[in-house]
Motif scaffolding. Structure first.
Motif, PDB file in Angstrom:
ATOM      1  N   THR A 400       1.320   0.203  -2.713  1.00  0.00           N
ATOM      2  CA  THR A 400       0.538  -0.417  -1.630  1.00  0.00           C
ATOM      3  C   THR A 400       1.479  -1.099  -0.643  1.00  0.00           C
ATOM      4  O   THR A 400       2.649  -1.323  -0.937  1.00  0.00           O
ATOM      5  CB  THR A 400      -0.429  -1.507  -2.153  1.00  0.00           C
ATOM      6  OG1 THR A 400       0.351  -2.615  -2.647  1.00  0.00           O
ATOM      7  CG2 THR A 400      -1.342  -0.978  -3.254  1.00  0.00           C
ATOM      8  N   GLN A 403      -0.493  -5.882   2.262  1.00  0.00           N
ATOM      9  CA  GLN A 403      -1.901  -6.275   2.329  1.00  0.00           C
ATOM     10  C   GLN A 403      -2.706  -5.651   1.188  1.00  0.00           C
ATOM     11  O   GLN A 403      -3.911  -5.839   1.099  1.00  0.00           O
ATOM     12  CB  GLN A 403      -2.532  -5.853   3.664  1.00  0.00           C
ATOM     13  CG  GLN A 403      -2.008  -6.589   4.892  1.00  0.00           C
ATOM     14  CD  GLN A 403      -0.652  -6.042   5.345  1.00  0.00           C
ATOM     15  OE1 GLN A 403      -0.470  -4.840   5.495  1.00  0.00           O
ATOM     16  NE2 GLN A 403       0.302  -6.949   5.542  1.00  0.00           N
ATOM     17  N   GLU A 405      -3.153  -2.408   0.708  1.00  0.00           N
ATOM     18  CA  GLU A 405      -3.751  -1.106   1.038  1.00  0.00           C
ATOM     19  C   GLU A 405      -2.928   0.018   0.410  1.00  0.00           C
ATOM     20  O   GLU A 405      -1.695   0.000   0.502  1.00  0.00           O
ATOM     21  CB  GLU A 405      -3.781  -0.899   2.558  1.00  0.00           C
ATOM     22  CG  GLU A 405      -4.681  -1.867   3.282  1.00  0.00           C
ATOM     23  CD  GLU A 405      -4.412  -1.885   4.781  1.00  0.00           C
ATOM     24  OE1 GLU A 405      -5.367  -1.702   5.529  1.00  0.00           O
ATOM     25  OE2 GLU A 405      -3.243  -2.085   5.191  1.00  0.00           O
ATOM     26  N   THR A 434      -1.585   7.944   3.023  1.00  0.00           N
ATOM     27  CA  THR A 434      -2.736   7.418   3.768  1.00  0.00           C
ATOM     28  C   THR A 434      -2.233   6.975   5.151  1.00  0.00           C
ATOM     29  O   THR A 434      -1.025   6.923   5.399  1.00  0.00           O
ATOM     30  CB  THR A 434      -3.342   6.184   3.078  1.00  0.00           C
ATOM     31  OG1 THR A 434      -2.361   5.139   3.088  1.00  0.00           O
ATOM     32  CG2 THR A 434      -3.753   6.506   1.651  1.00  0.00           C
ATOM     33  N   ALA A 436      -2.013   4.134   6.172  1.00  0.00           N
ATOM     34  CA  ALA A 436      -1.264   2.873   6.051  1.00  0.00           C
ATOM     35  C   ALA A 436       0.252   3.098   6.173  1.00  0.00           C
ATOM     36  O   ALA A 436       0.978   2.169   6.559  1.00  0.00           O
ATOM     37  CB  ALA A 436      -1.599   2.189   4.732  1.00  0.00           C
TER      38      ALA A 436
END
Ligand SMILES: [Zn+2]
Length: 498
Positions: A400, A403, A405, A434, A436
């Motif tokens: 991740t 944050q 995500e 993703t 992100a």
């Protein structure tokens, strides 16, 4: 020669996004495609874009899956000598080879990744003005076609790589899209002349301009998308000609080609994959696998003299200011750049302590397992393959940003088992990021690897393509057409009313 006179005109709008094409048809912005659709069908196209955009044309050309043809990108991993090789496309057997042998006249114009097979009639023209540079030079056959091709004015994509500096380089982007608009017209003219001159029963004409511009100006198509919600995109003036202007011109040119055809010609207009928002490409997978302990760089003392030279050159290239890099790439012919870039694309690994490593890519993350019995310096036993893949999958899926995500959507395995993997030339795992990962700066939780992305792409490939089919075989056309089944569909269309 075969008795029947069925004809097929297949037009590729490479990397045209189905949603955009469909929307423009509905808004009466593509009158030729609209008319074609009124007499035909819209078919969803599925291609192995989930492995990599380099896998889709070889799949179309050979009618086989990537696990069979083994092609996934411009650089192919060579397990026998633990290095990368530039893909040349010479070993593919295209579906039209059988047709040509049966006496069908064939014309193939600028199809990405197309092999030259020495056609005696019709035409085969490779890399006239390509997006994907494979050989780095145009090839034309048969001999008598060369005069026609050489009389055509030069297309900007044929010589200049038209490098742009990114979404804020308005001048570069305008130059690119204007050159592509002009190129679409030149391509239409040349295609028309080739068709009139040789009258092939099967013609495949490929427009590459939409692919090239899609990578660079997609932010102008979906400006509201979350990927573009950042300062660099804040006050962008519009780029013109727009993506829609280019598609309208392709539509016009297709109209000219169809007008020349006999009424009952089977017509296909298609793309094998689409386009979606992106911003540059992540490059942290290699270092991340090292940080996680799956791969290890060779110590200086463990390297051969050749490997030391390569490591040095890679370091020099990494440290040179971007301006120098730009000059370095811009002023060399594509061929030379490829030759020079190759050895520095893979760091010098310590193969005795590397279980999994990443391969160079511009989109998905590609991971190859250093497998015993397949890699010349393999250390992962067959029995450990599955567990190692699962371990990598779970580690990647838990990645991740700060944050929280997730950075990874899906992780795909290309082999069903370790035994299957033994014969595979593909990456073992394909990592789908993703949105992100497009954040900048990107901070990966629990990691200190450098996440600086590369490239200037604002558009990347999306899974599905489309096909508008008018005519064709009476039966056996499904709702979803696989890229590998086009050859079969085309062959059946040519013999449908025999
Ligand atoms: Zn592409």
């Amino acid at each position: 020669l075969s008795q029947n006179s069925e004809r097929v005109l297949a037009v590729v709008i490479d990397a045209a996004e189905p949603k955009l094409v469909r929307q423009m048809i509905e808004h009466n912005e593509l009158p030729v495609l609209k008319a074609l659709l009124a007499e035909g069908n819209w078919i969803k196209v599925a291609a192995p874009a989930n492995i990599g955009s380099g896998a889709i044309w070889p799949t179309f050309i050979t009618g086989t899956d990537p696990s069979v043809h083994g092609i996934h990108g411009e650089w192919q991993w060579q397990p026998a000598d633990m290095s990368l090789n530039r893909y040349k496309g010479r070993d593919l057997t295209p579906f039209w080879q059988t047709l040509a042998a049966q006496g069908t006249t064939i014309g193939i114009f600028d199809l990405p990744f197309m092999p030259m097979i020495g056609l005696e009639h019709g035409f085969e023209i490779s890399e006239w003005a390509p997006h994907d540079v494979i050989e780095g030079q145009i090839q034309v056959g048969p001999e008598r076609i060369k005069t026609i091709v050489s009389k055509s004015p030069p297309h900007a994509l044929s010589s200049d790589r038209l490098k742009t500096e990114g979404p804020d380089d308005l001048e570069g982007l305008q130059k690119l899209s204007s050159a592509c608009l002009e190129g679409i017209k030149l391509r239409g003219n040349l295609a028309q002349e080739l068709l009139r001159e040789t009258h092939p029963r099967l013609a495949i004409i490929s427009f590459t301009e939409i692919h090239r511009t899609g990578h660079f100006i997609w932010h102008t198509v979906e400006p509201e998308h979350e990927v573009y919600d950042r300062d660099e995109f804040a006050c962008l003036p519009a780029v013109g000609p727009t993506m829609k202007d280019l598609l309208r011109e392709v539509d016009r040119q297709i109209g000219r080609l169809i007008e020349d055809c006999e009424q009952d010609t089977t017509v296909l207009v298609f793309s094998l994959h689409g386009m979606r928002p992106a911003h540059r490409a992540p490059t942290f997978l290699g270092p991340l696998l090292m940080e996680m302990g799956f791969a290890r760089l060779a110590d200086w003392s463990g390297q051969s003299w050749m490997e030391r030279a390569v490591t040095l050159m890679a370091a020099v290239k990494r440290r040179s200011p971007s301006v120098l890099k730009r000059i370095y790439y811009k002023n060399l012919p594509a061929k030379t750049t490829q030759r020079l870039a190759r050895p520095t694309m893979l760091p010098a690994y310590d193969w005795k302590r590397t279980r999994a490593f990443s391969l160079p890519t511009d989109q998905h993350g590609w991971i190859r397992i250093n497998l015993c019995g397949r890699e010349a310096k393999g250390i992962v036993a067959l029995a450990e393959y599955d567990a190692l893949c699962r371990q990598l999958e779970s580690k990647l899926k838990s990645l991740t940003n700060h944050q929280g995500e997730p950075l990874v959507g899906e992780v795909i395995r290309t082999s069903g088992s370790a035994e299957d993997a033994l014969g595979s030339r593909l990456p073992d795992l394909v990592v789908h990021w993703t949105n992100a990962v497009f954040e900048s700066p990107l901070m990966i939780k629990g990691s200190s690897v450098d996440t600086t992305p590369v490239g200037t792409y604002t558009g990347q490939h999306k899974g599905d393509g489309f096909c508008i089919l008018r005519g064709g075989p009476e039966s056996g056309v499904s709702e979803v057409l696989l890229a590998k089944d086009f050859g079969d569909l085309i062959s059946r269309s040519l013999s449908s009313k025999a």
